[in-house]
Design a protein around this motif. Structure first.
Motif, PDB file in Angstrom:
ATOM      1  N   MET C   1       0.856  -1.203   0.000  1.00  0.00           N
ATOM      2  CA  MET C   1       0.000   0.000   0.000  1.00  0.00           C
ATOM      3  C   MET C   1       0.879   1.234   0.000  1.00  0.00           C
ATOM      4  SD  MET C   1      -3.254   1.089   0.731  1.00  0.00           S
ATOM      5  CE  MET C   1      -3.019   2.284  -0.518  1.00  0.00           C
ATOM      6  N   PRO C   2       0.870   1.977  -1.046  1.00  0.00           N
ATOM      7  CA  PRO C   2       1.703   3.193  -1.036  1.00  0.00           C
ATOM      8  C   PRO C   2       1.154   4.198  -0.046  1.00  0.00           C
ATOM      9  CG  PRO C   2       0.308   3.144  -2.978  1.00  0.00           C
ATOM     10  CD  PRO C   2       0.058   1.859  -2.237  1.00  0.00           C
ATOM     11  N   ASN C   3       2.058   4.910   0.552  1.00  0.00           N
ATOM     12  CA  ASN C   3       1.624   5.783   1.643  1.00  0.00           C
ATOM     13  C   ASN C   3       1.476   7.235   1.214  1.00  0.00           C
ATOM     14  OD1 ASN C   3       0.923   5.785   4.401  1.00  0.00           O
ATOM     15  ND2 ASN C   3       2.696   7.136   4.707  1.00  0.00           N
ATOM     16  N   ASN C   4       1.450   7.454  -0.083  1.00  0.00           N
ATOM     17  CA  ASN C   4       1.352   8.857  -0.486  1.00  0.00           C
ATOM     18  C   ASN C   4      -0.093   9.310  -0.647  1.00  0.00           C
ATOM     19  OD1 ASN C   4       0.662   7.451  -2.698  1.00  0.00           O
ATOM     20  ND2 ASN C   4       2.351   8.179  -4.000  1.00  0.00           N
ATOM     21  N   THR C   5      -1.020   8.438  -0.257  1.00  0.00           N
ATOM     22  CA  THR C   5      -2.421   8.798  -0.378  1.00  0.00           C
ATOM     23  C   THR C   5      -2.728  10.113   0.313  1.00  0.00           C
ATOM     24  OG1 THR C   5      -2.623   6.506   0.191  1.00  0.00           O
ATOM     25  CG2 THR C   5      -4.648   7.699  -0.305  1.00  0.00           C
ATOM     26  N   SER C   6      -2.331  10.133   1.570  1.00  0.00           N
ATOM     27  CA  SER C   6      -2.718  11.288   2.343  1.00  0.00           C
ATOM     28  C   SER C   6      -2.194  12.558   1.714  1.00  0.00           C
ATOM     29  CB  SER C   6      -2.198  11.152   3.772  1.00  0.00           C
ATOM     30  OG  SER C   6      -0.813  10.910   3.747  1.00  0.00           O
ATOM     31  N   ALA C   8      -1.499  13.101  -1.266  1.00  0.00           N
ATOM     32  CA  ALA C   8      -2.193  13.385  -2.519  1.00  0.00           C
ATOM     33  C   ALA C   8      -3.551  14.006  -2.246  1.00  0.00           C
ATOM     34  CB  ALA C   8      -2.356  12.109  -3.330  1.00  0.00           C
ATOM     35  N   VAL C   9      -4.239  13.452  -1.262  1.00  0.00           N
ATOM     36  CA  VAL C   9      -5.580  13.950  -1.005  1.00  0.00           C
ATOM     37  C   VAL C   9      -5.545  15.343  -0.388  1.00  0.00           C
ATOM     38  CG1 VAL C   9      -7.707  13.482   0.245  1.00  0.00           C
ATOM     39  CG2 VAL C   9      -6.424  11.624  -0.770  1.00  0.00           C
ATOM     40  N   GLU C  10      -4.496  15.586   0.386  1.00  0.00           N
ATOM     41  CA  GLU C  10      -4.479  16.846   1.121  1.00  0.00           C
ATOM     42  C   GLU C  10      -3.916  18.003   0.300  1.00  0.00           C
ATOM     43  OE1 GLU C  10      -4.629  17.031   4.997  1.00  0.00           O
ATOM     44  OE2 GLU C  10      -5.925  15.325   4.693  1.00  0.00           O
ATOM     45  N   THR C  11      -3.490  17.738  -0.900  1.00  0.00           N
ATOM     46  CA  THR C  11      -2.782  18.790  -1.628  1.00  0.00           C
ATOM     47  C   THR C  11      -3.670  19.971  -1.977  1.00  0.00           C
ATOM     48  OG1 THR C  11      -3.191  17.471  -3.544  1.00  0.00           O
ATOM     49  CG2 THR C  11      -0.914  17.584  -2.768  1.00  0.00           C
ATOM     50  N   GLY C  12      -3.002  21.098  -2.061  1.00  0.00           N
ATOM     51  CA  GLY C  12      -3.557  22.280  -2.702  1.00  0.00           C
ATOM     52  C   GLY C  12      -4.833  22.819  -2.118  1.00  0.00           C
ATOM     53  N   ALA C  13      -4.866  23.087  -0.839  1.00  0.00           N
ATOM     54  CA  ALA C  13      -5.992  23.845  -0.327  1.00  0.00           C
ATOM     55  C   ALA C  13      -5.862  25.250  -0.891  1.00  0.00           C
ATOM     56  CB  ALA C  13      -5.939  23.887   1.197  1.00  0.00           C
TER      57      ALA C  13
END
Lengths: 370, 326, 361
Positions: C1-6, C8-13
């Motif tokens: 499971m790659p851990n870059n999910t978070s 990726a999801v949190e980017t660019g507010a």
């Protein structure tokens, strides 16, 4: 034993808002879902989409200037008593629910325990809040609980203060505290976000074991789709205060229907072992005081953009009031100028609801993964 | 914990030395021979004898550092020399006044805390409500009225409309010695009432506001939310969880405000004719009774040092993070 | 499971575009402006300063302007101008008015045109019976030798304004220098200065000041200096903590690398960043300084009788409380308002510089 199809908790059309100096923030804007006994429902979304506000609303822990403006939070009992609506419950009755029937674990373990009281004392205090036991009995149970959640030397550890514990250990203690009253429902608000990866896995394992042992339902709040795949039975995807897709975990991962869900999955590079790169979602979460008209996701939506590029600027037909139909211009507003406030959830398949005007189902839209 | 206390005590030693050095410097750095200069304008004509007394006390024939060392050695034995005015040992004079000031300060501190804490807590719990708003304005106004201004107004008011049972001067009545034990206590309390109120109300206003603001802060903390989510009663959440965390900064604040309270005692004690060290200090200055003035400076500074020390240790007891961090 | 999910999801507010970089002091002022009570306090202080500067125009026995002996004279205006340093060498009162024995009130008759101050009495001028009650002639009454109390109150403002500004000026310079040195250099310097701060804090300020006042002339300038010398500890403690925090930040390292000396770093780089919360402390200190001066004058160690100051006005009211209880009102209200104003400004400044407090009312 309750029949499995009867839910443990029904959240119906929940609205929670915060009055700020600049306007009213609708943190939760008409959210509905059900959690069944022994099941795990995951609430997924980017930060600021209203997940935590939903969880706090269920616990009635929204403080002024926030308030639960509308909706029902029906908690069903194990026997055949009628469900109680947590939204209208008195503060006194609510205390019997909190910790006893609904437990909660929070995001940041380092600040979640009182720094000037010993860890064990705080757990014992919670035990005694729900069971008429004396101090010694409560302390004994505390040690047992700590042992159960995997704290080594619980006897000695319980006497220590929170600053002497690590984040992972405190999270275990907090979980012990939350399940001390054997709740029917555990709300876990990003319980692993503040922890490192190995600790994360241990905490998740602990939660799953406790769920099996006590048969409790879990409302699992996270932004991490990877955890969702491991933990959840059902999934609700939230965006800007609303649920945009609701499905069981398998359907959601194999046939995501909402462009946002698809984008989230696409951001999980390699999840489906495709050789593609992780693709971040363009743009950012809209400002809660300046939400876009129409579908709140459309400014970032690949589908919306593609439809516009295809020249289908006046597109979908949406039934309203059962008879009338309205025509939308590119996901924004009906052509007659009245704002209908974005798409509402509608079924695309059995047990699979989507809030998108354009989506038919995952396959039908056929957005190619980039 | 023991280690922390020992460490804190050791740290107080240089401060204590500093206090004596400053006092010594104030005497010795004054221009001229202190013995000669101090005698200028001293009442009473027995100046040759006084001069000798002073020279002996300050050891003026020795070098400066020996003078200081000798003086310090005598301080340890509470030998502050003799008063110019009545030639009594200075320490005796101070010892008979000290209980009045310390007693008033302790009583006022107790009363202040007993009122300020509940008021502050209620204001915080009902923040934004009518009680909070009205009390908040009232406390702010009270805090801004200097206590000697209020004392002056009170005394003027009592001068116009005398109240029989409310004396505005002194600490005991003339017939004090003839009173029963209960009567004596009542007598002192009656005398202490007005000066006590003037002593306490600015501190009360400040502390209540401080408790309110700190409680507001702690009530927002995550651990309070945890406690509530675990179904603890409101009372427990407020007092056991939130207030305990307000207690530490409150003790620190008390330690920090003690010097200004002692400062305030000078004018108030003069106004109300209260027989404490503040009035003694004023009288000694007016009479140029230098040995008493210097002794009072040292004594009051040491008292302040001791109370801040007590406050620090109390803080460490209340918050385990403090003594662990050392 | 790659851990870059978070991630990726949190980017660019989406954030609002960053504003032009503004100075801390200006930002503080912008926050302060929204504070109604703070502005109220500030207006009181400005009014007070105006009264202090123009005291001879409000209360005095010299006309502001008059036509006398076929000539125009502006004696009160000249008095005001003479308060400004160095201007006294340039300006001098015109002839008959500069003589001590000259009484403008009798000499300038009603037939000659003259503009008089609102209160036609000087602060040292005996004009009626002692301890007169308030009347149309003497709005606040007179003191024990028959001087107009309002005139004395107005002229007493000079002392209070001066004391606040000068003594806190001294305290601020001392506090910033000592505290800054302690925080910046650390080590022995810090240990020494910290001990010094602790020692000075142990002395009740009033005791310390009075002990010093025994040896020196009781005089307003000495009082101001002594208050300044004893009131710097709070500022020093704060500056020390702030410099300690700031000196480990990158912009300081950048300045060191570019060859700036310690003094330059402290004054040009650290101080501007540490300064804005100091204003609140200084405002509270001014309130305390006004209180201390009035207290000292009350005890007879400050401004010397018969020169007016609110403290000795209060004292004389206190002494005559049995005969003329109304005397106490004027100086009490004046001290109260001044202290209140400084406190309001101090609170507003603290709110304006504390991001945590900015939200709460």
């Amino acid at each position: 034993m309750m029949p499995p199809d009867r839910p443990m908790l029904d959240v119906v059309d929940l609205h929670t808002r915060f009055r700020t100096g600049d306007g009213v923030v609708r943190a939760v804007d008409g959210v509905s879902f059900s959690i069944h006994r022994g099941q795990t429902l995951a609430l997924v979304g980017e930060s600021g989409c209203g997940k935590s506000a939903t969880a706090l609303s269920i616990m009635r822990l929204i403080d002024p200037p926030g308030e639960i403006a509308d909706g029902q939070i029906r908690l069903h009992s194990v026997d055949d008593n009628p469900p109680v609506d947590l939204r209208t419950l008195s503060e006194r009755r609510l205390r019997e629910i909190r910790g006893r029937r609904v437990g909660m674990v929070f995001q940041d373990p380092m600040t979640a325990l009182n720094p000037v009281l010993p860890v064990g004392g705080q757990i014992a205090e919670s035990i005694r809040a729900h069971r008429p036991v004396d101090r010694r009995r409560a302390w004994h149970d505390t040690i047992e609980l700590l042992d159960d959640v995997g704290i080594a030397a619980p006897d000695r550890r319980a006497r220590q203060y929170p600053h002497e514990w690590s984040g992972g250990m405190i999270q275990r203690a907090l979980i012990a505290m939350a399940v001390a009253g054997r709740p029917d429902l555990l709300i876990a608000d990003e319980p692993t976000t503040a922890l490192d990866v190995t600790t994360q896995a241990q905490i998740l394992e602990l939660l799953q074991r406790l769920q099996r042992e006590f048969g409790m339902a879990i409302l699992f709040i996270t932004h991490d789709l990877g955890i969702v795949a491991d933990m959840a039975d059902d999934v609700c995807v939230m965006y800007a205060g609303r649920i945009v897709e609701r499905a069981d975990v398998r359907t959601l991962f194999t046939q995501p229907a909402h462009p946002y869900t698809q984008a989230l999955l696409a951001a999980l590079a390699g999840f489906d072992r495709s050789p593609t790169r992780a693709e971040p979602i363009p743009g950012g979460v809209p400002h809660p005081l300046h939400l876009p008209d129409g579908c709140r996701f459309h400014p970032r939506c690949v589908l919306s953009r593609r439809l516009a590029a295809d020249g289908r600027r006046e597109t979908a037909v949406v039934p309203r009031d059962r008879e009338s139909v309205i025509v939308l211009r590119n996901c924004i507003r009906p052509v007659d100028g009245r704002d209908i406030g974005g798409p509402s959830l509608r079924p695309v398949a059995a047990g699979h609801d989507v809030a998108c005007w354009e989506a038919n189902d995952g396959a039908a839209i056929g957005i190619a993964r980039p | 914990m023991t280690r922390y206390v020992v460490k804190r005590l050791l740290l107080a030693v240089p401060t204590l030395l500093g206090i004596t050095i400053v006092t010594f410097a104030v005497v010795r750095l004054a221009p001229g021979d202190p013995a000669a200069m101090q005698l200028d304008g001293t009442p009473g004509g027995d100046s040759a004898r006084l001069h000798e007394q002073l020279r002996a006390y300050w050891r003026l024939d020795q070098p400066l550092h020996r003078q200081y060392a000798g003086w310090l050695a005598r301080l340890v034995t509470f030998d502050f020399g003799h008063s110019f005015v009545d030639h009594r040992p200075v320490w005796d004079k101070i010892a008979e006044k000290l209980p009045w000031t310390v007693g008033l300060a302790v009583a006022s501190l107790g009363a202040t805390l007993a009122l300020a804490i509940p008021i502050g807590v209620i204001m915080a719990v009902r923040a934004g409500g009518w009680f909070d708003r009205i009390t908040g304005v009232g406390l702010y106004a009270a805090f801004s009225v200097p206590n000697y201004v209020a004392a002056g107004a009170l005394i003027a008011a009592v001068a116009v409309i005398p109240i029989d049972w409310l004396p505005i001067s002194g600490a005991i009545s003339d017939d004090y010695d003839g009173l029963s034990v209960g009567g004596r206590i009542a007598d002192v309390v009656r005398h202490a009432l007005l000066i006590g109120i003037c002593y306490s109300y600015p501190a009360l206003a400040y502390q209540a506001r401080f408790v309110r603001n700190n409680m507001l802060e702690t009530l927002r903390q995550d651990y309070v939310r945890t406690a509530r989510a675990n179904g603890l009663s409101r009372c427990r959440v407020i007092f056991r969880h939130a207030f305990r965390n307000t207690w530490v900064p409150l003790i620190t604040l008390l330690g920090l405000t003690i010097p200004s309270v002692v400062s305030g005692s000078v004018i108030l004690e003069v106004m109300f004719n209260w027989p404490g060290i503040g009035r003694l200090f004023y009288a000694s200055i007016a009479q140029r009774d230098y040995p008493t003035v210097m002794a009072l400076s040292v004594v009051s500074a040491v008292l302040v040092l001791l109370s801040t020390l007590a406050a620090d240790i109390a803080c460490a007891r209340a918050d385990p993070r403090i003594h662990d961090a050392q | 499971m790659p851990n870059n999910t978070s991630s990726a999801v949190e980017t660019g507010a989406n954030r609002t575009p960053r504003r032009r970089r503004e100075t801390q002091t200006y930002r503080t002022w912008r926050q302060f402006r929204r504070h109604r009570t703070g502005l109220f306090g500030l207006s009181i202080i400005f009014t007070l300063m105006l009264i202090a500067v123009s005291a001879p125009l409000i209360a005095g026995n010299q006309p502001i302007a008059c036509h006398f002996d076929g000539q125009w004279h502006f004696p009160a205006l000249v008095d005001v101008a003479n308060k400004i340093p160095f201007l006294s060498f340039v300006l001098n009162k015109s002839k008959p008015f500069r003589f001590a024995g000259f009484d403008a009130k009798t000499a300038v008759g009603d037939d000659e045109s003259a503009i008089w101050p609102v209160v036609r009495y000087g602060p040292l001028e005996t004009t009626s019976d002692g301890l007169a009650r308030p009347s149309r002639e003497h709005w606040l009454g007179t003191d024990e030798v028959g001087r107009d109390l309002l005139a004395r109150l107005v002229h007493g403002a000079v002392v209070s304004v001066k004391v606040g500004v000068v003594s806190m000026g001294i305290a601020a310079v001392l506090g910033v220098l000592l505290g800054g040195a302690a925080g910046y250099f650390g080590g022995w310097t810090d240990a020494l200065i910290s001990r010094l701060i602790e020692v000075v804090m142990c002395f009740p300020v009033f005791f310390l000041i009075l002990s010093i006042m025994v040896w020196i002339e009781p005089d307003i300038n000495n009082v101001m200096v002594v208050i300044g010398l004893t009131r710097w500890t709070g500022i020093a403690r704060y500056t020390r903590a702030e410099f300690l925090r700031l000196k480990s930040q990158d912009f300081v390292a950048a300045a060191v690398v570019s060859g700036a000396g310690p003094l330059r770093i402290m004054l040009r780089h650290l101080l501007p960043n540490a300064m804005s919360p100091l204003w609140g402390t200084i405002a509270f200190g001014m309130a305390q300084a006004v209180l201390t001066e009035a207290g000292l004058s009350w005890l007879g160690f400050g401004v010397q009788w018969p020169e007016p100051s609110w403290g000795n006005l209060l004292r004389s009211a206190f002494e005559h409380r049995g005969v003329a209880p109304a005397m106490i009102a004027g100086p009490s209200v004046a001290i109260l308002l001044t202290v209140l104003a400084y406190n309001l400004v101090g609170d507003a400044l603290r709110d304006a510089t504390d991001p945590k407090r900015a939200a709460t009312p």
